[in-house]
Design a protein around this motif. Structure first.
Motif, mmCIF file in Angstrom:
data_model
loop_
_atom_site.group_PDB
_atom_site.id
_atom_site.type_symbol
_atom_site.label_atom_id
_atom_site.label_comp_id
_atom_site.label_asym_id
_atom_site.label_seq_id
_atom_site.Cartn_x
_atom_site.Cartn_y
_atom_site.Cartn_z
ATOM 1 N N PHE B 212 0.834 -1.203 0.000
ATOM 2 C CA PHE B 212 0.000 0.000 0.000
ATOM 3 C C PHE B 212 0.870 1.255 0.000
ATOM 4 O O PHE B 212 0.577 2.233 -0.691
ATOM 5 N N THR B 213 1.973 1.225 0.793
ATOM 6 C CA THR B 213 2.921 2.343 0.799
ATOM 7 C C THR B 213 3.439 2.599 -0.618
ATOM 8 O O THR B 213 3.492 3.743 -1.089
ATOM 9 N N ALA B 214 3.781 1.506 -1.299
ATOM 10 C CA ALA B 214 4.325 1.641 -2.652
ATOM 11 C C ALA B 214 3.297 2.273 -3.585
ATOM 12 O O ALA B 214 3.614 3.164 -4.384
ATOM 13 N N ALA B 215 2.018 1.802 -3.471
ATOM 14 C CA ALA B 215 0.977 2.361 -4.336
ATOM 15 C C ALA B 215 0.803 3.853 -4.066
ATOM 16 O O ALA B 215 0.679 4.667 -4.997
ATOM 17 N N VAL B 216 0.826 4.230 -2.787
ATOM 18 C CA VAL B 216 0.662 5.643 -2.422
ATOM 19 C C VAL B 216 1.862 6.465 -2.928
ATOM 20 O O VAL B 216 1.688 7.506 -3.569
ATOM 21 N N ASN B 217 3.072 5.977 -2.664
ATOM 22 C CA ASN B 217 4.268 6.715 -3.092
ATOM 23 C C ASN B 217 4.305 6.892 -4.607
ATOM 24 O O ASN B 217 4.638 7.962 -5.112
ATOM 25 N N ALA B 218 3.965 5.803 -5.331
ATOM 26 C CA ALA B 218 3.998 5.877 -6.786
ATOM 27 C C ALA B 218 2.990 6.901 -7.292
ATOM 28 O O ALA B 218 3.285 7.717 -8.179
ATOM 29 N N THR B 219 1.786 6.875 -6.714
ATOM 30 C CA THR B 219 0.732 7.800 -7.140
ATOM 31 C C THR B 219 1.116 9.244 -6.809
ATOM 32 O O THR B 219 0.971 10.161 -7.628
ATOM 33 N N ARG B 220 1.644 9.432 -5.613
ATOM 34 C CA ARG B 220 2.059 10.759 -5.162
ATOM 35 C C ARG B 220 3.092 11.331 -6.132
ATOM 36 O O ARG B 220 3.008 12.488 -6.548
ATOM 37 N N ASP B 221 3.980 10.440 -6.519
ATOM 38 C CA ASP B 221 5.043 10.825 -7.442
ATOM 39 C C ASP B 221 4.465 11.192 -8.810
ATOM 40 O O ASP B 221 4.827 12.195 -9.416
ATOM 41 N N LEU B 222 3.514 10.370 -9.283
ATOM 42 C CA LEU B 222 2.914 10.622 -10.600
ATOM 43 C C LEU B 222 2.078 11.899 -10.596
ATOM 44 O O LEU B 222 1.962 12.591 -11.607
ATOM 45 N N PHE B 223 1.480 12.226 -9.442
ATOM 46 C CA PHE B 223 0.736 13.481 -9.313
ATOM 47 C C PHE B 223 1.692 14.678 -9.191
ATOM 48 O O PHE B 223 1.270 15.825 -9.266
ATOM 49 N N GLY B 224 2.975 14.399 -8.933
ATOM 50 C CA GLY B 224 3.944 15.472 -8.735
ATOM 51 C C GLY B 224 3.806 16.162 -7.387
ATOM 52 O O GLY B 224 4.187 17.318 -7.222
ATOM 53 N N ASN B 225 3.235 15.425 -6.403
ATOM 54 C CA ASN B 225 3.076 16.001 -5.069
ATOM 55 C C ASN B 225 4.262 15.608 -4.199
ATOM 56 O O ASN B 225 4.544 14.425 -4.017
ATOM 57 N N ALA B 226 4.938 16.612 -3.651
ATOM 58 C CA ALA B 226 6.125 16.338 -2.845
ATOM 59 C C ALA B 226 5.748 16.196 -1.377
ATOM 60 O O ALA B 226 4.665 16.596 -0.954
ATOM 61 N N SER B 227 6.676 15.606 -0.595
ATOM 62 C CA SER B 227 6.512 15.601 0.860
ATOM 63 C C SER B 227 6.786 17.014 1.361
ATOM 64 O O SER B 227 7.514 17.766 0.723
ATOM 65 N N PRO B 228 6.211 17.376 2.514
ATOM 66 C CA PRO B 228 6.512 18.688 3.073
ATOM 67 C C PRO B 228 8.030 18.844 3.266
ATOM 68 O O PRO B 228 8.724 17.868 3.560
ATOM 69 N N ALA B 229 8.507 20.074 3.107
ATOM 70 C CA ALA B 229 9.942 20.333 3.195
ATOM 71 C C ALA B 229 10.482 19.859 4.542
ATOM 72 O O ALA B 229 9.831 20.001 5.573
ATOM 73 N N GLY B 230 11.657 19.270 4.515
ATOM 74 C CA GLY B 230 12.317 18.875 5.749
ATOM 75 C C GLY B 230 11.945 17.476 6.222
ATOM 76 O O GLY B 230 12.515 16.978 7.193
ATOM 77 N N TRP B 231 10.968 16.791 5.541
ATOM 78 C CA TRP B 231 10.619 15.426 5.948
ATOM 79 C C TRP B 231 11.699 14.476 5.470
ATOM 80 O O TRP B 231 12.247 14.636 4.382
ATOM 81 N N PRO B 232 11.977 13.446 6.281
ATOM 82 C CA PRO B 232 12.982 12.480 5.834
ATOM 83 C C PRO B 232 12.460 11.734 4.614
ATOM 84 O O PRO B 232 11.286 11.357 4.561
ATOM 85 N N LEU B 233 13.322 11.548 3.638
ATOM 86 C CA LEU B 233 12.902 10.840 2.442
ATOM 87 C C LEU B 233 13.066 9.343 2.647
ATOM 88 O O LEU B 233 14.068 8.898 3.217
#
Lengths: 323, 271
Positions: B212-233
């Motif tokens: 599920f994490t992978a599906a969310v990360n992939a989608t987030r990436d495809l939407f071009g939505n970044a994590s808030p600044a300063g969050w650990p990658l």
């Protein structure tokens, strides 16, 4: 099917099924000649539904074999499914779909093309007097209408064998009579029908032959008449006008009857089993008249299948058998 | 008709039947959309300030949140698959289907497909809601479509798990909870709402490998939505190959649960 089997639409031999340690079916044999109605009769838990589920491929027997419309239920279940129509104990109607959509759905799943499925659905709705309600969701249908719709669903592909599992259980008397009329029409078209029921009246009215099962075993088979004859002839019943004349009536009935008369002083009722039917009735009335006994009511009863059931099983049809 | 054509034709008919069921009960759609909208509002405005981190921008968090909420919402739709089968079993409709000369597999495929139709409708509503609270698609239109397809594929896979659960639960009442319980660990021990690096020890590892994490990360990436600044990658193979891992695990889930559910369907008895 070999030539000698031509006339048999359904044949089951030695069906056995266990649920856990319960032996639900304990070697059931049955046969239905093509075009006939077999009533499978028994109390709740006798094994009626288990038999139906095996014959309609919903359940595998532990042992035994069965053939429906020439197809083996074990080796050719799809062949069986193409030849049968099943109308279950609980109307399997999708209540969110309209009557028309329910039939259309089934027709499409039988492999009919869209125009044919539409036409067939409309035909059946008209035949089952559901055409007015055809385009309303089945949610609003009465119990009787749902059963008719469910039965119509079983007939979509004009199956040669129709299986009706307790088609009138839970219906009110009017719904039951309507359902009987519909089943009689169906029989008139030449379909072979396996009908399970707890109601002896129903088997009496609809079935050519009856198989009685109890606790997973066949305990009797024959035509309804044959079964009734098994427990003897008719019952002659009289009500006399005065209580003091009861002993006199008992004496007369002992002479014309074939058994020991039974009497009830309070209701002034006297009854006896007779072999000679109306002859015995006339003879009894003639003799009582000669003795100046006033008879208020006289009747000759054929035994009902209820009497048959009681004498076969030692318990009535309504007794619950633990399942 | 060939056997395969019959599977698709039967599945189409069953899908139609299931979609008609939803159309006749629009209140189901209401339930399926209001619940996730509440989630969006709660996370965006109740938890957003805290999760966004010290000095964290709640607007940035909302952008991060949306892909997670979308994925969670369609994942939860698999509970409709569970309840759908439990209902059909109880009403004897499965018996009717099983007595017909139709494809066994189609009954399940028709249900899981119809549930994705429901998911599409829900995603449209959710996207509108997202746009209203400031979420935007930052990538290309094609990537955005791929993003939606990503979560739909994953939801489709979960729907097969739901089918299996629906066919083994003894009653509609049990199905109601059995369909939902496993959704909570699945969707919360993930990167849907918090940075997965913030999860402690074993939970962190589970979240890293949670499909599920992978599906969310992939989608987030495809939407071009970044994590808030300063969050650990996030790091590690699943994080670096999120789309691939999400697709592979979806296919694996279907490969396991489609035969399981079909085998169960063949033997199942109505209540």
């Amino acid at each position: 099917m070999s030539d000698t089997d031509k006339g048999v639409a359904v044949r089951a031999r030695g069906l056995v099924k266990h649920y856990g340690t319960t032996r639900a079916l304990d070697g059931v044999d049955l046969e239905i000649p093509t075009g006939q109605v077999l009533g499978l009769l028994g109390p709740n838990g006798a094994g009626k539904t288990t038999t139906v589920r095996i014959l309609t491929t919903l359940l595998l027997p532990d042992s035994g074999e069965a053939e429906v419309a020439g197809h083996d239920v074990l080796t050719d279940p799809d062949g069986v499914r193409r030849s049968i129509g099943l109308s279950g104990q609980y109307a399997a109607v999708d209540e969110n779909l309209t009557g028309f959509e329910n039939l259309y759905l089934v027709a499409r799943l039988y492999g009919q093309r869209k125009p044919q499925a539409r036409k067939r659905s409309r035909e059946l709705l008209a035949r089952f007097r559901l055409d007015e309600a055809a385009d309303r969701p089945a949610k609003g249908y009465s119990g009787g209408m749902r059963r008719r719709l469910d039965l119509a669903g079983a007939l979509v592909a004009e199956p040669s064998v129709v299986v009706l599992d307790e088609p009138t259980t839970g219906l009110d008397p009017r719904g039951r009579i309507e359902m009987w009329e519909v089943i009689e029409q169906l029989v008139a078209t030449g379909a072979t029908v396996l009908l399970t029921t707890q109601y002896l009246e129903e088997a009496d009215r609809l079935a050519d032959s009856v198989v009685v099962i109890d606790r997973g075993k066949v305990i009797a088979r024959g035509t309804p008449d044959e079964l009734k004859n098994q427990i003897g002839g008719e019952r002659l019943e009289l009500v006399v006008a005065a209580a003091e004349e009861v002993p006199l009536a008992v004496r007369v009935l002992a002479e014309v009857g074939s058994g020991e008369p039974a009497a009830d002083e309070r209701s002034r009722r006297v009854e006896v089993l007779v072999d000679t039917g109306t002859k015995a009735l006339v003879e009894a009335l003639r003799r009582l008249d000669a003795l100046d006994v006033v008879v208020q009511d006289a009747a000759l009863h054929r035994p009902t299948l209820d009497d048959v059931f009681l004498s076969l099983t030692g318990h009535g049809t309504t007794e619950e058998v633990p399942s | 008709m060939t056997a395969l054509a019959k599977v698709f034709s039967d599945s189409g008919v069953i899908t139609w039947r299931n979609v008609m069921n939803v159309r006749r009960n629009p209140e189901w759609l209401l339930g399926a959309t209001v619940f996730p909208i509440m989630f969006v509002l709660m996370f965006a405005y109740v938890f957003g300030g805290a999760i966004g981190g010290p000095g964290g921008d709640s607007v940035e968090y909302r952008e991060f949140l949306i892909a997670g909420i979308f994925a969670q919402t369609v994942a939860f739709n698999s509970s409709y698959t569970v309840i759908g089968f439990a209902n059909d079993l109880q009403k004897g409709i499965i018996d009717r289907f099983r007595s017909l000369p139709m494809s066994r597999f189609a009954v399940i495929l028709g249900r899981t497909t119809a549930d994705q139709v429901l998911s599409v409708v829900v995603l449209v509503v959710m996207s509108t809601c997202g746009l209203l609270i400031g979420w935007r698609i930052r990538g290309s239109a094609l990537d955005a479509v791929l993003g939606y397809l990503m979560i739909l594929l994953f939801a489709f896979a979960l729907s097969w798990v739901g089918a299996y659960i629906g066919l083994i639960t003894p009653s509609v009442e049990v199905a109601n909870s059995a369909g939902l319980i496993w959704m909570f660990p699945l969707t919360f021990v993930s990167s849907a709402f918090v940075p997965q690096e913030s999860l402690p020890g074993v939970l962190g590892t589970i979240a890293d490998w949670n499909p599920f994490t992978a599906a969310v990360n992939a989608t987030r990436d495809l939407f071009g939505n970044a994590s808030p600044a300063g969050w650990p990658l996030p790091s590690g193979w699943p994080a670096e190959n999120a789309a691939l891992y999400a697709i592979l695990s979806s296919v694996a889930i279907i490969a396991i649960f489609a035969p399981l559910a079909t085998a169960r369907y063949r033997r199942v008895a109505s209540k």
